[in-house]
Write a protein that holds these residues in place. Structure first.
Motif, mmCIF file in Angstrom:
data_model
loop_
_atom_site.group_PDB
_atom_site.id
_atom_site.type_symbol
_atom_site.label_atom_id
_atom_site.label_comp_id
_atom_site.label_asym_id
_atom_site.label_seq_id
_atom_site.Cartn_x
_atom_site.Cartn_y
_atom_site.Cartn_z
ATOM 1 N N VAL A 238 0.877 -1.340 -0.121
ATOM 2 C CA VAL A 238 0.169 0.151 0.154
ATOM 3 C C VAL A 238 0.677 1.286 -0.147
ATOM 4 N N VAL A 239 0.658 2.240 -0.925
ATOM 5 C CA VAL A 239 1.217 3.476 -0.819
ATOM 6 C C VAL A 239 0.514 4.365 -0.159
ATOM 7 N N PRO A 240 0.997 5.272 0.975
ATOM 8 C CA PRO A 240 0.016 6.091 1.654
ATOM 9 C C PRO A 240 -0.748 7.252 0.645
ATOM 10 N N GLU A 241 -1.821 7.378 1.266
ATOM 11 C CA GLU A 241 -2.407 8.666 0.512
ATOM 12 C C GLU A 241 -1.902 10.059 1.242
ATOM 13 N N SER A 242 -1.398 9.908 2.332
ATOM 14 C CA SER A 242 -0.964 11.111 3.019
ATOM 15 C C SER A 242 0.323 10.850 3.524
ATOM 16 N N TRP A 243 1.527 11.401 3.199
ATOM 17 C CA TRP A 243 2.964 11.180 3.757
ATOM 18 C C TRP A 243 3.705 12.581 4.171
ATOM 19 N N LEU A 244 4.160 12.537 5.036
ATOM 20 C CA LEU A 244 5.018 13.883 5.675
ATOM 21 C C LEU A 244 3.938 14.886 5.448
ATOM 22 N N GLY A 245 2.744 14.875 5.789
ATOM 23 C CA GLY A 245 1.867 15.945 5.703
ATOM 24 C C GLY A 245 1.143 16.520 4.422
ATOM 25 N N VAL A 246 1.666 15.817 3.274
ATOM 26 C CA VAL A 246 1.253 16.118 2.128
ATOM 27 C C VAL A 246 0.137 14.791 1.508
ATOM 28 N N GLN A 247 -0.607 15.238 0.464
ATOM 29 C CA GLN A 247 -1.278 14.152 -0.265
ATOM 30 C C GLN A 247 -0.734 13.420 -1.320
ATOM 31 N N ARG A 248 -0.799 12.353 -1.773
ATOM 32 C CA ARG A 248 -0.451 11.566 -2.855
ATOM 33 C C ARG A 248 -0.922 12.250 -4.113
ATOM 34 N N ASP A 249 -0.310 12.677 -5.042
ATOM 35 C CA ASP A 249 -0.690 13.252 -6.349
ATOM 36 C C ASP A 249 -1.512 12.177 -7.201
ATOM 37 N N SER A 250 -2.653 12.320 -7.654
ATOM 38 C CA SER A 250 -3.337 11.274 -8.497
ATOM 39 C C SER A 250 -3.185 11.494 -9.928
ATOM 40 N N LEU A 251 -2.850 12.411 -10.412
ATOM 41 C CA LEU A 251 -2.388 12.824 -11.847
ATOM 42 C C LEU A 251 -1.489 11.669 -12.384
ATOM 43 N N THR A 252 -1.771 11.204 -13.596
ATOM 44 C CA THR A 252 -1.042 10.241 -14.230
ATOM 45 C C THR A 252 0.228 10.803 -14.994
ATOM 46 N N ALA A 253 -0.141 11.996 -15.372
ATOM 47 C CA ALA A 253 1.038 12.672 -16.203
ATOM 48 C C ALA A 253 1.804 13.692 -15.523
ATOM 49 N N GLY A 254 3.232 13.347 -14.874
ATOM 50 C CA GLY A 254 3.793 14.005 -14.333
ATOM 51 C C GLY A 254 4.496 15.264 -14.963
ATOM 52 N N ASN A 255 5.149 16.194 -14.277
ATOM 53 C CA ASN A 255 5.673 17.221 -14.665
ATOM 54 C C ASN A 255 7.118 17.687 -14.257
ATOM 55 N N LEU A 256 7.715 18.145 -15.023
ATOM 56 C CA LEU A 256 9.196 18.630 -14.676
ATOM 57 C C LEU A 256 9.471 19.833 -15.367
ATOM 58 N N VAL A 257 10.233 20.611 -14.649
ATOM 59 C CA VAL A 257 10.510 22.339 -15.365
ATOM 60 C C VAL A 257 10.789 22.036 -16.800
ATOM 61 N N GLU A 258 9.952 22.655 -17.832
ATOM 62 C CA GLU A 258 10.250 22.843 -19.297
ATOM 63 C C GLU A 258 10.315 21.478 -19.754
ATOM 64 N N THR A 259 9.548 20.409 -19.287
ATOM 65 C CA THR A 259 9.728 19.182 -20.092
ATOM 66 C C THR A 259 8.370 18.741 -20.479
ATOM 67 N N ASP A 260 7.967 18.267 -21.434
ATOM 68 C CA ASP A 260 6.670 17.990 -21.877
ATOM 69 C C ASP A 260 6.345 16.895 -21.097
ATOM 70 N N PRO A 261 5.036 16.662 -20.494
ATOM 71 C CA PRO A 261 4.442 15.587 -19.936
ATOM 72 C C PRO A 261 4.337 14.357 -20.215
ATOM 73 N N ASP A 262 4.197 14.526 -21.948
ATOM 74 C CA ASP A 262 4.006 13.200 -22.622
ATOM 75 C C ASP A 262 5.255 12.549 -22.729
ATOM 76 N N ASN A 263 6.256 13.164 -22.509
ATOM 77 C CA ASN A 263 7.866 12.503 -22.485
ATOM 78 C C ASN A 263 7.891 11.649 -21.138
ATOM 79 N N LEU A 264 7.224 11.864 -20.250
ATOM 80 C CA LEU A 264 7.495 11.002 -19.001
ATOM 81 C C LEU A 264 6.653 9.735 -19.035
ATOM 82 N N THR A 265 7.554 8.863 -18.022
ATOM 83 C CA THR A 265 6.635 7.497 -17.914
ATOM 84 C C THR A 265 5.452 7.717 -16.995
ATOM 85 N N LEU A 266 4.430 6.745 -17.023
ATOM 86 C CA LEU A 266 3.177 7.062 -16.452
ATOM 87 C C LEU A 266 3.172 7.177 -14.790
#
Length: 427
Positions: A238-266
């Motif tokens: 089980v991966v915790p929904e809340s960890w260190l006071g923040v909620q797990r992100d449910s988005l399947t498309a990640g993001n990094l600075v100036e990186t197309d989300p479609d380039n990232l793994t799911l």
């Protein structure tokens, strides 16, 4: 004449001749020719380097077009494959056989030979760098002959992360294991105080963990968990929904600075095959940002909180030049030129904007901040460490140099870069 550059376009190769070899016999002939004429040769992989490490004043030989010809040895639990094969291509073949690598780097585009020769690592407190899985090498030596080296042979631990300094590796034998699945989850804006208070627990929270920061503010921008699942197991652990006071992100498309989300793994906790989750980027996409400079240093993980605190003090100088910093870890190993040699490793990686002069201007401050922690360089990425400093932080450097000089006394596989950093003797 078309100028040949590295993949990011930040280094132009000076070599007067580049040959795309299509067979091992062709590599042998090219090396034998160099030996006869007293010229130099170097192996050139997928060009994912940011210095003149892979350059030469003679001939560069790529092995990317030599057939992969993978062979699985079930008794040994290992696969032998062409060194020029890209990790993503090899991974797809392994997956078809129900097999897997123990880990992968963030980019599946890099060649197996180049990645292991420079100590590329992946992540995970209990995972060795990619090179740690290597149990055999076939290389063309300075006479043009093929040499087979195996784990346990004298000097083998000096050859694996070998920087191309002793020959041209044409085939690699790598330990493999049964296939598994991975889910990838993201936590955003995690407080730095919580991360540093339990740094070992944070980096060991999943099979592979990556921490992304811009060094500004009181929170970490993103932490990526890559959780290993048994084949067919979509539920546990089980991966915790809340960890260190923040909620797990449910988005399947990640993001990094100036990186197309479609380039990232799911992402978003969607389980998938190991080779489609462990890398950050998809094989068919642009690797990383593409217009960048990279720098990376390796320290003992126990020094992580202190080193991070020192770098955060430089945040105002670092951030304007930075695309992103990634912090990752690896288990200790015995490979002489590995960043994880005999210590639990923390990798501090900087992906810079393509601003060479500005980046070089800030590197001395970063290297001074990391000096108390014995920071070792990533061999394929930009740094300003002197040969004297490198010798201080890489305990087996002299042994590796002696080994390379013994195997290649004429310096056929040497170049200005290796001589400048003390890996080969000056000529």
């Amino acid at each position: 004449m078309t100028l040949e550059r590295n993949w990011a376009g930040t280094h132009t190769f000076a070599a007067p001749r580049i040959v795309n070899a299509t067979s091992i016999d062709e590599v042998r002939a090219l090396v034998a020719e160099a030996a006869r004429t007293g010229t130099r040769v170097r192996a050139l992989g997928t060009r994912h380097s940011f210095t003149d490490l892979a350059d030469s004043d003679g001939t560069l030989i790529t092995v990317l077009d030599i057939p992969a010809d993978p062979v699985f040895d079930e008794a040994a639990g290992a696969v032998t494959i062409g060194a020029g094969t890209r990790y993503g291509i090899a991974a797809a073949w392994l997956a078809e056989q129900g097999l897997a690598f123990h880990n992968m780097g963030s980019l599946p585009h890099i060649s197996i030979g180049g990645a292991i020769a420079t100590g590329t690592h992946g992540s995970g407190n209990d995972n060795g760098i990619l090179s740690s899985a290597v149990s055999g090498l076939e290389y063309v030596d300075a006479t043009g002959e093929v040499v087979h080296a195996r784990r346990g042979d004298p000097g083998f631990d000096g050859l694996v992360v070998g920087l191309g300094a002793f020959g041209i590796v044409v085939r690699v034998t790598v330990d493999v294991q049964p296939a598994y699945r991975v889910r990838q989850d993201v936590y955003r804006d995690v407080p730095w105080d919580a991360v540093l208070a339990d740094f070992e627990g944070v980096t060991g929270g999943a099979y592979s963990v990556s921490i992304f920061t811009n060094w500004l503010g009181d929170t970490v921008e993103q932490i990526w968990w890559k959780t290993r699942l048994a084949a067919g197991d979509d539920e546990l652990p089980v991966v915790p929904e809340s960890w260190l006071g923040v909620q797990r992100d449910s988005l399947t498309a990640g993001n990094l600075v100036e990186t197309d989300p479609d380039n990232l793994t799911l992402q978003g906790g969607v389980p998938g095959d190991w080779w489609e989750r462990l890398p950050h980027f998809r094989l068919e996409s642009t690797p990383s940002n593409g217009d960048e400079i990279q720098t990376e240093y390796f320290i003992d993980r126990a020094d992580g909180p202190a080193a991070i605190t020192a770098l955060r003090a430089l945040g105002d100088r670092i951030a304007p030049l930075l695309l992103v910093t990634e912090l990752r870890t690896a288990a200790p190993d015995k490979l002489w030129l590995s960043g994880a040699y005999h210590r639990e490793m923390l990798a501090v990686h900087f992906t810079w904007r393509n601003l060479p002069e500005e980046v070089r201007a800030v590197l001395p401050a970063i290297e001074e901040a990391l000096a108390p922690f014995g920071a070792r360089p990533h061999w394929g990425k930009l740094n300003l460490l002197t040969a004297e400093r490198i010798a201080e932080v890489v305990p087996r450097l002299a042994d590796a140099r002696d080994l390379f000089e013994e195997l290649d006394p004429a310096g056929t596989f040497s170049n200005a870069h290796l001589e400048r950093i003390g890996v080969r003797l000056p000529r």
